[in-house]
Scaffold this active site. Structure first.
Site, short mmCIF file in Angstrom:
data_model
loop_
_atom_site.label_atom_id
_atom_site.label_comp_id
_atom_site.label_asym_id
_atom_site.label_seq_id
_atom_site.Cartn_x
_atom_site.Cartn_y
_atom_site.Cartn_z
N ARG A 170 -15.06 35.37 19.34
CA ARG A 170 -15.90 35.57 18.03
C ARG A 170 -16.74 36.73 17.88
O ARG A 170 -17.57 36.79 17.17
CB ARG A 170 -16.66 34.51 17.64
CG ARG A 170 -15.84 33.08 17.43
CD ARG A 170 -14.68 32.95 16.46
NE ARG A 170 -14.14 31.65 16.41
CZ ARG A 170 -13.05 31.29 17.12
NH1 ARG A 170 -12.48 31.95 17.79
NH2 ARG A 170 -12.60 30.05 16.70
N CYS A 198 -15.82 25.84 11.58
CA CYS A 198 -16.79 25.36 12.42
C CYS A 198 -18.27 26.00 12.36
O CYS A 198 -18.37 27.24 12.19
CB CYS A 198 -16.28 25.72 14.02
SG CYS A 198 -14.86 24.77 14.69
N GLU A 239 -22.15 29.30 14.08
CA GLU A 239 -21.03 30.54 14.04
C GLU A 239 -21.33 30.93 12.40
O GLU A 239 -20.91 31.97 12.18
CB GLU A 239 -19.93 29.82 14.09
CG GLU A 239 -18.86 30.65 13.88
CD GLU A 239 -17.06 30.16 14.25
OE1 GLU A 239 -17.19 29.97 15.58
OE2 GLU A 239 -16.46 30.06 13.44
N1 EPU Z 1 -13.53 17.13 20.17
C1 EPU Z 1 -13.93 15.73 19.93
N2 EPU Z 1 -14.78 15.46 18.95
C2 EPU Z 1 -14.67 16.30 17.87
C3 EPU Z 1 -14.01 17.50 17.91
C4 EPU Z 1 -13.54 17.99 19.16
O1 EPU Z 1 -13.96 14.99 21.07
O2 EPU Z 1 -15.24 15.98 16.72
C5 EPU Z 1 -12.73 17.44 21.47
C6 EPU Z 1 -11.19 17.43 21.08
O3 EPU Z 1 -10.77 16.13 21.14
C7 EPU Z 1 -10.65 18.44 22.25
C8 EPU Z 1 -11.88 19.32 22.45
O4 EPU Z 1 -13.03 18.47 21.94
O5 EPU Z 1 -10.25 17.61 23.54
C9 EPU Z 1 -11.54 20.58 21.96
O6 EPU Z 1 -11.52 20.24 20.47
P1 EPU Z 1 -10.55 21.42 19.38
O7 EPU Z 1 -9.23 21.78 19.98
O8 EPU Z 1 -10.67 21.09 18.01
O9 EPU Z 1 -11.34 22.83 19.65
P2 EPU Z 1 -12.61 23.55 19.49
O10 EPU Z 1 -13.35 24.03 20.62
O11 EPU Z 1 -13.68 22.32 18.89
C10 EPU Z 1 -12.11 25.70 18.74
C11 EPU Z 1 -12.70 26.51 17.53
C12 EPU Z 1 -11.96 26.41 16.06
C13 EPU Z 1 -10.47 26.58 16.48
C14 EPU Z 1 -9.88 25.50 17.60
C15 EPU Z 1 -8.50 25.76 17.86
C16 EPU Z 1 -14.86 27.11 17.74
C17 EPU Z 1 -16.25 27.20 17.61
N3 EPU Z 1 -13.91 26.51 17.26
O12 EPU Z 1 -12.66 24.48 18.14
O13 EPU Z 1 -12.29 27.33 15.43
O14 EPU Z 1 -9.47 26.14 15.32
O15 EPU Z 1 -10.64 25.71 18.67
O16 EPU Z 1 -8.13 24.52 18.47
O17 EPU Z 1 -14.63 28.31 18.52
C18 EPU Z 1 -13.79 27.98 13.90
O18 EPU Z 1 -14.02 29.08 14.52
O19 EPU Z 1 -14.18 27.96 12.59
C19 EPU Z 1 -12.87 27.18 14.29
C20 EPU Z 1 -12.33 26.02 13.60
#
Ligand code: EPU
Length: 313
Positions: free
Chosen positions: A179, A227, A303
């Site tokens: 990012r 996010c 973010e």
């Molecule tokens: N998880 C939880 N609870 C939650 C959310 C996530 O337990 O409420 C667990 C999921 O089950 C999974 C892990 O955390 O095992 C990762 O979750 P996810 O795949 O949703 O990825 P993330 O790291 O939470 C990031 C980006 C998102 C992007 C997704 C794509 C950031 C801050 N977030 O989320 O980007 O869409 O990966 O997979 O970098 C954004 O930047 O606005 C954004 C939405």
């Protein structure tokens, strides 16, 4: 210098709205007004506005699609520049020789761009499916998803820098991280994307898969700014951990402040109900940071960009 229409925009081809309600232009749809909202009709007009703002020490902020932005209830001072004129929304495709490139305006909406590339059978941006906002905004913050970030699709980026000069940065000059980008501050007016020709059906299938994965885990139908917090680095593994998981494990899903609530679907999304204020969202962000720090020892970093009269961020 006082911000007046005459000293900022005289002789320039622009639309100019004083005391403009910009909160409703963001994905949150909440927050106050800008002293002056200016839509330039050319890159030269945009550059001249930026130059005049700098000379007059008037704060100038660039509004992309408003997808990662929260406007304070009291609004923002100075000038907000918006690239909604058609000259910043052009898409020019060049398929001559062995190289396929597209020159895309900074004001082009990412949803529409991803769809258009699929329709033309051009591969390279499928992983951006479902990411809201404009190309310029996405480049500025190096937006991304599970398949990578926007930087991986760039050949070059055109900008107006804060001194009003025009610059093109080639891929070899760009450094990007999670990012983040090494691009200087300024206005992204457009970019050349690196693409490969492919079967339109295959490109569309990949777009659908990325979109479906996002839809399955994120509250895409609600009002939010994606996010709210960056994924922090784990000091032991050196890997990023999901801020959403940390917020979830801190027991915060469903917690609310006024009209703002932590999404039940993904805990890193703060969603808002009609009537919510920017203050509600900011209080909830503060609550989350405090509770996650107490529960896990991790200091979350925002973010979402917050614009207020107090600070230019
Ligand atoms: N998880 C939880 N609870 C939650 C959310 C996530 O337990 O409420 C667990 C999921 O089950 C999974 C892990 O955390 O095992 C990762 O979750 P996810 O795949 O949703 O990825 P993330 O790291 O939470 C990031 C980006 C998102 C992007 C997704 C794509 C950031 C801050 N977030 O989320 O980007 O869409 O990966 O997979 O970098 C954004 O930047 O606005 C954004 C939405």
């Amino acid at each position: 210098m006082t911000v007046t229409r005459s000293n900022l925009v005289s002789g320039l081809d622009v639309d100019c709205i004083p005391d403009a309600p910009i909160g409703p232009m963001t994905w949150y749809g909440i927050g106050g007004r800008a002293d002056m909202l200016i839509s330039p009709h050319s890159i030269e007009s945009a550059a001249e506005i930026i130059r005049r703002c700098r000379q007059g020490r008037v704060p100038v902020r660039m509004l992309g699609g408003g997808a990662n932005l929260l406007i304070d209830d009291d609004g923002v001072d100075g000038v907000v520049l918006r690239l909604d004129h058609v000259c910043f929304r052009r898409q020019v495709f060049n398929r001559t020789g062995s190289v396929t490139a597209a020159r895309i305006g900074g004001g082009v909406d990412l949803f529409g761009l991803v769809t258009e590339l699929a329709r033309r059978g051009l591969s390279g941006c499928e992983h951006l499916a479902g990411i809201p906002g404009t190309l310029g905004g996405a480049i500025r913050m190096n937006a991304g998803g599970s398949g990578g970030d926007v930087a991986s699709a760039l050949e070059s980026v055109d900008m107006v820098l804060l001194d009003g000069s025009l610059r093109t940065f080639g891929q070899h000059e760009l450094e990007s991280g999670y990012r983040s980008t090494s691009l200087p501050h300024g206005l992204v007016t457009g970019a050349v994307l690196q693409l490969k020709e492919d079967d339109p059906v295959d490109v569309r299938d990949r777009v659908k898969r990325y979109f479906a994965a996002k839809k399955a885990s994120q509250p895409m139908a609600d009002h939010s700014a994606g996010c709210a917090f960056r994924n922090p680095l784990d000091s032991e593994s050196g890997e990023r951990v999901s801020a959403g998981r940390l917020i979830d494990e801190s027991g915060l899903k469903g917690v609310s402040s006024g009209g703002a609530r932590i999404s039940e679907r993904h805990a890193n999304f703060i969603v808002v109900e009609p009537g919510a204020s920017s203050r509600d969202v900011q209080s909830l962000m503060n609550l989350v940071r405090g509770r996650v720090a107490d529960a896990t020892g991790v200091e979350l970093e925002r973010e979402v960009v917050v614009w207020s009269r107090r600070a230019l961020s």
